[in-house]
Design a protein around this motif. Structure first.
Motif, mmCIF file in Angstrom:
data_model
loop_
_atom_site.group_PDB
_atom_site.id
_atom_site.type_symbol
_atom_site.label_atom_id
_atom_site.label_comp_id
_atom_site.label_asym_id
_atom_site.label_seq_id
_atom_site.Cartn_x
_atom_site.Cartn_y
_atom_site.Cartn_z
ATOM 1 N N ALA A 211 5.670 46.005 25.236
ATOM 2 C CA ALA A 211 6.331 44.894 25.918
ATOM 3 C C ALA A 211 5.802 44.717 27.334
ATOM 4 N N GLU A 214 2.451 42.979 27.281
ATOM 5 C CA GLU A 214 2.483 41.579 26.850
ATOM 6 C C GLU A 214 3.136 40.648 27.859
ATOM 7 N N ASP A 215 4.023 41.178 28.700
ATOM 8 C CA ASP A 215 4.755 40.318 29.634
ATOM 9 C C ASP A 215 4.875 41.025 30.977
ATOM 10 N N ARG A 217 6.086 40.061 33.632
ATOM 11 C CA ARG A 217 7.286 39.715 34.401
ATOM 12 C C ARG A 217 8.573 40.155 33.717
ATOM 13 N N ILE A 218 8.462 40.931 32.666
ATOM 14 C CA ILE A 218 9.653 41.331 31.927
ATOM 15 C C ILE A 218 10.590 42.146 32.807
ATOM 16 N N ARG A 251 2.775 48.872 34.253
ATOM 17 C CA ARG A 251 2.665 47.411 34.219
ATOM 18 C C ARG A 251 1.615 46.920 35.197
#
Length: 255
Positions: A211, A214-215, A217-218, A251
């Motif tokens: 996750a 893939e993102d 800004r999660i 991240r």
């Protein structure tokens, strides 16, 4: 079936990499994985994996190795030119290769299997990855023989703990399989080598890393809640304990 791409922490660093279906050996192998590399002199490609809780049987030019489930991040440094053909084993294949998968946790052993090594190496020398996987599958089918009901139930255990819509607790997994929690624990120890709770924790870490890739800004608190962690701090502790860094730093390390 579990997701075959989930455990790679830095996919952009991979060399030429292929995952092939198990074919006729689908009761014994989740998938075959084949990296191939050719690096200039002195260059190193470091691979970082938060591996599935499973055993892997790996063929290289000069050796066949059996590696156990891992409890921490694993690394491999690639140099020069080479290849490997690996099989991520389903529980039904394990008993034919080792009587004690728990003794292989976080370690590997060399197996004396010249037929398997030579047949796979011949196919890879010809540039035929599909034939290499097929020969590997044939060898495993011959080695394991008939898959009994206990082994099929062990396969179902992994599907329930790691697959789509996976159970969030060992008790839930036991209920789905219509066994006691104690029986579930014995199955995991006999066929995988780690506890059901450890398998669930590993799946959550893989899903969290996926996750975050893939993102960018999660929201970490929302991600922790979605994955069943008590809070953001719990996710961070798990991440740091196994991977050695925090979700935030992971991240920011992504391209």
């Amino acid at each position: 079936m579990v997701d075959s791409a989930r455990g790679v922490l830095y996919p952009q660093r991979l060399p030429q990499f292929h995952r092939l279906p198990a074919g006729a050996a689908s009761d014994l192998v989740a998938w075959f994985w084949i990296p191939e590399w050719s690096l200039p002199g002195g260059a190193v490609s470091r691979q970082d994996i938060v591996a599935y809780p499973a055993l892997n049987l790996v063929v290289e030019r000069d050796a066949v190795t059996l590696s156990g489930a891992t409890t921490r991040i694993s690394h491999r440094e690639l140099r020069g030119t080479g290849w490997a053909v690996g099989a991520m084993l389903r529980p039904a294949a394990v008993a034919a290769l080792t009587p004690a998968p728990a003794a292989l946790v976080d370690r590997e052993i060399v197996l004396d299997e010249p037929r398997l090594r030579d047949e796979v190496a011949d196919a890879m020398a010809a540039g035929d990855r599909v034939r290499a996987a097929a020969r590997f599958a044939d060898w495993l089918i011959d080695r394991v023989g008939r898959v009994d009901e206990a082994a099929r139930q062990a396969n179902a255990l992994v599907d329930v703990l790691l697959g789509a819509g996976a159970a969030s607790t060992p008790d839930e997994a036991a209920t789905r399989l219509a066994v006691s929690t104690r029986t579930l624990q014995r199955m995991a120890h006999r066929y995988v080598g780690v506890s059901p709770a450890a398998m669930i924790r590993r799946r959550r870490l893989q899903e969290a890393a996926e996750a975050l890739r893939e993102d960018a800004r999660i929201d970490l608190a929302a991600l922790a809640a979605d994955l069943g962690y008590a809070d953001h701090a719990h996710l961070t502790r798990d991440f740091r304990a196994v991977l050695g860094f925090t979700p935030s730093s992971y991240r920011t390390s992504q391209p």
